[in-house]
Design an enzyme around this catalytic site. Structure first.
Site, short mmCIF file in Angstrom:
data_model
loop_
_atom_site.label_atom_id
_atom_site.label_comp_id
_atom_site.label_asym_id
_atom_site.label_seq_id
_atom_site.Cartn_x
_atom_site.Cartn_y
_atom_site.Cartn_z
N ASP A 28 -115.32 -20.60 -53.37
CA ASP A 28 -115.24 -21.60 -52.31
C ASP A 28 -113.77 -21.85 -51.97
O ASP A 28 -112.91 -21.82 -52.85
CB ASP A 28 -115.90 -22.90 -52.78
CG ASP A 28 -116.25 -23.83 -51.64
OD1 ASP A 28 -116.10 -23.44 -50.47
OD2 ASP A 28 -116.65 -24.97 -51.93
N HIS A 45 -110.98 -15.28 -45.56
CA HIS A 45 -111.99 -14.40 -46.13
C HIS A 45 -111.38 -13.09 -46.62
O HIS A 45 -111.77 -12.55 -47.66
CB HIS A 45 -113.10 -14.12 -45.11
CG HIS A 45 -113.89 -15.33 -44.74
ND1 HIS A 45 -114.34 -16.23 -45.68
CD2 HIS A 45 -114.31 -15.80 -43.52
CE1 HIS A 45 -115.01 -17.19 -45.07
NE2 HIS A 45 -115.01 -16.96 -43.76
N SER A 73 -124.65 -16.52 -49.23
CA SER A 73 -125.89 -17.22 -49.54
C SER A 73 -126.91 -17.07 -48.42
O SER A 73 -126.56 -16.72 -47.28
CB SER A 73 -125.61 -18.70 -49.80
OG SER A 73 -125.45 -19.39 -48.57
N LEU A 139 -118.58 -3.27 -67.49
CA LEU A 139 -118.83 -4.59 -66.92
C LEU A 139 -119.91 -4.47 -65.87
O LEU A 139 -119.90 -3.52 -65.08
CB LEU A 139 -117.56 -5.15 -66.26
CG LEU A 139 -117.72 -6.44 -65.44
CD1 LEU A 139 -117.92 -7.64 -66.36
CD2 LEU A 139 -116.51 -6.67 -64.53
N LEU A 203 -123.93 -27.02 -57.12
CA LEU A 203 -124.34 -25.64 -57.38
C LEU A 203 -124.77 -24.90 -56.12
O LEU A 203 -124.86 -23.66 -56.14
CB LEU A 203 -125.48 -25.62 -58.40
CG LEU A 203 -125.08 -26.06 -59.82
CD1 LEU A 203 -126.29 -25.99 -60.75
CD2 LEU A 203 -123.94 -25.22 -60.36
#
Length: 248
Positions: A28, A45, A73, A139, A203
């Site tokens: 964020d 961005h 999202s 990873l 969240l």
């Protein structure tokens, strides 16, 4: 850096002093980073994409098992069309430039969320990256794309409902594990730590089920300024916590 006390995780054994296996970050602050510099939002961005590169490298170097980043999202579609287009363009560029480097460094690319809603060429880039890196084990780098935790849980419940309706599952046998097995993260390590940047403390529909016993850490750092030192400080904060998992 500031944190919230948390009580958490599906792992029944307290891990005081141990490092996290799975870290998730709500990235964020790109817009505010750009605004403070009198730059367009797309510049924030683009700077955020550089922070992704730094953070993935740092996570691998620190020996984390999984790093999940909230990249787009299911609610982000509500943003102005131009900004959504910019975000998708940056994602395309990132995948074209970075998959080879991820593969070279033994990092496996994964996604969670409904990528089927993305444009076809972008879906192809994602699938090619996932396929190319699928055997890497250093990873798990997980991009949450068109992801929403409530949607994820609805999809899991619908799958269970279909199993019950078909007579393949007894409703009385439904336990938390039946839901966890149907979540997008089912084959990832349990979530240990969620970090949110930019000072916000919520969240935002991210990994709600998985966060049940995850530690929460909210930092004032804007995402484009996030780096290896910020991640190391977050991991150190995690290691100093006494994780009781409701046991005492």
């Amino acid at each position: 850096m500031s944190g919230l006390p948390a009580s958490n995780v599906t792992d029944p054994v307290p891990a005081t002093g141990a490092g996290p296996r799975h870290v998730a970050i709500i990235m964020d602050g790109n817009g505010r980073w750009a605004k403070r510099r009198f730059l367009p939002r797309v510049a924030g961005h683009k700077a955020g994409a550089e922070a992704v590169r730094r953070t993935v490298t740092a996570a691998a170097d620190m020996g984390l098992g999984a790093l999940t980043l909230y990249a787009f999202s299911s609610e982000n579609w509500r943003r102005p069309a131009e900004e959504v287009s910019d975000l998708m363009g940056i994602l395309r560029l990132y995948l074209r430039k970075e998959v080879a480097e991820l593969h070279k460094n033994g990092i496996r690319l994964r996604t969670i969320g409904d990528i089927g809603a993305l444009e076809g060429d972008l879906i192809d880039l994602i699938r090619e990256g996932v396929e190319r890196t699928k055997d890497n084990r250093r990873l798990d780098f997980v991009l949450a794309l068109n992801y929403g935790a409530q949607d994820e849980m609805v999809r899991a419940v619908r799958d269970i409902a279909r199993e019950v309706a078909a007579g393949r599952l007894d409703p009385s046998a439904i336990e938390p594990g039946a839901i966890e097995a149907r979540l997008d993260t089912s084959d990832l390590p349990p979530l240990d730590l969620i970090i949110r940047t930019s000072g916000e403390r919520r969240l935002s529909n991210f990994l709600l089920w998985q966060a049940a016993y995850a530690e929460l850490l909210f930092v004032d750092t804007l995402w484009p300024d996030f780096d290896a030192d910020t991640l190391a400080a977050a991991v150190a904060d995690f290691g100093a916590r006494d994780r009781r998992f409701g046991g005492r």
